[in-house]
Design an enzyme around this catalytic site. Structure first.
Site, PDB file in Angstrom:
ATOM      1  N   CYS A  83       5.936  43.807  29.282  1.00  0.00           N
ATOM      2  CA  CYS A  83       4.738  42.954  29.213  1.00  0.00           C
ATOM      3  C   CYS A  83       4.752  42.242  27.869  1.00  0.00           C
ATOM      4  O   CYS A  83       5.785  42.166  27.202  1.00  0.00           O
ATOM      5  CB  CYS A  83       3.464  43.763  29.421  1.00  0.00           C
ATOM      6  SG  CYS A  83       3.058  44.848  28.048  1.00  0.00           S
ATOM      7  N   ALA A  84       3.623  41.695  27.463  1.00  0.00           N
ATOM      8  CA  ALA A  84       3.600  40.912  26.226  1.00  0.00           C
ATOM      9  C   ALA A  84       3.767  41.805  24.996  1.00  0.00           C
ATOM     10  O   ALA A  84       4.528  41.492  24.071  1.00  0.00           O
ATOM     11  CB  ALA A  84       2.315  40.112  26.134  1.00  0.00           C
TER      12      ALA A  84
END
Ligand SMILES: [Fe+2]
Length: 397
Positions: A83-84
């Site tokens: 994810c980020a």
């Protein structure tokens, strides 16, 4: 069972970016599950030296309908979740683990990917290697390249990313101390680690701004044609020649190491040239770049090795894991180098450049010496560089 005796959650294995990338490069059968939102996923993806098998199921899908989302993930594969920043992916990896799907979380997510540095040694001749080392430091997530040149007990760092301790540690491992820090130009795609590194070590820092740029931090000037000596040990030394190469920016400077290895910054890449449009003077800067490529670099021999500050994709990485090229080859293969007149060159570049990199104006300000918080810098640096202006394909400021 009381409230304190809840069953322990299955721990989620974590994987560092530095451990993941070599495995992907080797072509290991790993399935990458990207749980970022659609926009983030489309804008910036993990790349390796071989194709990566990726599936995209956004984190919010797992929240809204966990069973349906888990059902989209193959059961018989090693899954790594991205994810980020590594938080949402940890939760998803935990859900998959509980569902019996072996999975690991990529620690730090795309932020860690964007910061990861991989040093690759440039193979030198035996006679050169007896006097010095050249290291290309590949910031793979962004396609940014910095350099560490070591001779004797001294090192010079060129175009460092903002990871001062990494460069200090790397030089120390090579038995050297950093004696000078150089930037080829005022970067627009990433925040330079040059000024903080030089300040911390108390060594000279150089960048040439030029044009209308107003530099607000101390710089030790270097003149066009000046030779900078590196070594510090008796009998072991090299010279680095300062070559003014305006165009991408008015102050762009290249450094010629030992007469052979040319650190071009964003002047000349291995498949394109630097974009001259980021100061609002594309015609003036474009003409300067044409003059640099056709006249200022004309005397350098064909066998000069070009080592740029950026690349656009894995296709530009050589079998030695380096981004480099022979000047003679690049004179013949880079499309913009084939253009005969300055006007045609400027027209071609004007047509080839795409939108400026996001937040480039803010990044330039920081690189000229304006303060910014770590949080803001992190946000501005997200994504790949867009520094090249290519008539063949838009690439990487
Ligand atoms: Fe640049």
């Amino acid at each position: 069972m009381n409230a304190h005796d809840e069953p322990a959650e299955t721990p989620v294995p974590t994987l560092e970016v530095g451990a993941l990338l070599p495995r992907l490069d080797r072509g290991e059968k790993i399935l990458l599950l990207d749980v970022r939102n659609e926009e983030e996923f489309e804008a910036w993806k993990v790349e390796a030296r071989r194709p990566i098998e990726t599936i995209h199921v956004p984190y919010f899908d797992f929240i809204e309908d966990a069973d349906a989302s888990i059902a989209k993930v193959p059961r018989n594969r090693d899954v790594v979740v991205l994810c980020a920043q590594g938080g949402s992916s940890e939760m998803v990896a935990g859900m998959l683990q509980e569902a019996g799907i072996p999975s690991a979380n990529i620690k730090g997510g795309m932020i860690a990917y964007g910061l990861y540095l991989e040093p690759v040694r440039v193979p030198l001749t035996a006679a050169e290697a007896a006097r010095y080392e050249v290291w290309q430091v590949n910031r793979r997530g962004k396609g940014c390249l910095s350099y560490v040149i070591v001779s004797g007990i001294e090192a010079v760092v060129v175009d460092p990313s903002r990871h001062a301790p990494w460069y200090e540690g790397f030089a120390a491992e090579r038995g050297a101390r950093i004696v000078r820090v150089l930037d080829t130009h005022v970067h627009a795609d990433h925040v330079s680690g040059g000024p903080p590194l030089a300040r911390k070590l108390g060594v000279p820092y150089f960048v040439a701004a030029g044009g209308e740029f107003e530099l607000r931090q101390p710089v030790t000037p270097l003149a066009d044609g000046q030779e900078v000596r590196l070594g510090g040990e008796k009998g072991v030394s090299i010279e680095m020649r300062v070559i003014s190469t305006p165009g991408h920016t008015p102050g762009s400077t290249s450094f010629l190491v030992d007469g052979k290895y040319l650190l071009t910054g964003d002047t000349l890449f291995v498949a394109s040239v630097g974009r001259p449009d980021l100061g609002g003077h594309v015609v003036e800067w474009g003409h300067a770049l044409f003059d640099t490529l056709k006249r200022r670099l004309a005397d350098l021999p064909e066998e000069t090795r070009v080592l740029p500050a950026h690349y656009s994709g894995t296709a530009e990485i050589s079998t030695e894991n380096l981004v480099w090229g022979c000047l003679g080859d690049l004179r013949r293969t880079v499309p913009e180098m084939q253009i005969a007149t300055a006007d045609a060159f400027v027209e071609a570049l004007r047509g080839a450049v795409k939108d400026p990199p996001k937040a480039y104006a803010e990044i330039i300000k920081v690189n000229l010496g304006a303060p910014a918080t770590e949080e803001k810098i992190s946000e501005w640096e997200l994504g790949k560089n867009q520094c090249a202006a290519s008539a063949r394909k838009a690439a990487g400021a």
